[in-house]
Design an enzyme around this catalytic site. Structure first.
Site, PDB file in Angstrom:
ATOM      1  CG  MET A 122      -2.017   1.275   1.229  1.00 48.80           C
ATOM      2  SD  MET A 122      -3.078   1.101   2.586  1.00 48.80           S
ATOM      3  CE  MET A 122      -2.064   0.882   4.103  1.00 48.80           C
ATOM      4  CG  ASP A 137      -9.358   8.337  -5.302  1.00 49.44           C
ATOM      5  OD1 ASP A 137      -9.722   9.639  -5.913  1.00 49.44           O
ATOM      6  OD2 ASP A 137      -8.892   7.685  -5.667  1.00 49.44           O
ATOM      7  CG  HIS A 143      -7.279   7.341 -10.059  1.00 50.59           C
ATOM      8  ND1 HIS A 143      -7.943   6.210  -9.673  1.00 50.59           N
ATOM      9  CD2 HIS A 143      -7.623   7.704 -11.182  1.00 50.59           C
ATOM     10  CE1 HIS A 143      -8.920   6.005 -10.769  1.00 50.59           C
ATOM     11  NE2 HIS A 143      -8.563   6.858 -11.813  1.00 50.59           N
TER      12      HIS A 143
END
Length: 177
Positions: A7, A159, A154
């Protein structure tokens, strides 16, 4: 999937509060936010997915936040903004974000401020309220008044704010009106 893949950024925004008296949306989803860019934990990555994020992997390797520090800071932030309430992670769809977020929280802090199941999938919420089968649900087919007017960039924080608005709109939406 988390573990073999990293991540690389985490964004969150407060969408509101719900209690026995109902749901109260956040006045401004940008008022309480969290954002970190993380150092990758493995050599594995998908170049196309990295390109969508706009982030530079080499820069993240050198200067991204250590995942343990980022997850500890995120946990502290969640506890602070949810004082007196049960925090719930919401996403559209929640399955992807929840998988990475929960794995990282458990791996790097040993616990999740959301517990093991404190997530809500907005795609399912919309399908239920709209009385549609899940396979028939897509953001592009939703009523425009539910969608955020923000541009989808994005970027994890953008987001998150966009999804906070979608959640607030869904929670207040009555399809029978």
């Amino acid at each position: 999937m988390p573990g073999p893949y990293s991540m690389i950024s985490l964004g969150a925004a407060v969408a509101g509060r719900q209690d026995a008296d109902g749901y109260v949306p956040a006045e401004d989803p940008e008022a309480h936010t969290f954002y970190r860019e993380l150092r990758p934990i493995s050599e594995e990555f998908v170049p196309e997915a990295l390109a969508v994020s706009g982030l530079d992997r080499e820069r993240l390797i050198e200067s991204g936040s250590e995942p343990a520090a980022a997850m500890a800071a995120f946990t502290d932030w969640v506890r602070e903004v949810s004082t007196g309430a049960q925090p719930v992670m919401c996403g559209y769809p929640a399955s992807y974000d929840w998988t990475f977020l929960y794995w990282y929280l458990i791996r790097f802090t040993g616990a999740s401020p959301f517990g093991h199941s404190g997530c809500l999938d907005m795609k399912t919420l919309y399908a239920t309220k709209a009385r549609l089968p899940l396979r028939a649900v897509a953001k592009g087919a939703m009523p425009r008044e539910l969608l955020s007017r923000r541009r989808h960039t994005h970027h994890a924080l953008d987001d998150a704010v966009e999804q906070a608005e979608l959640f607030s709109n869904l929670m207040r939406w009555d399809p029978d009106r």
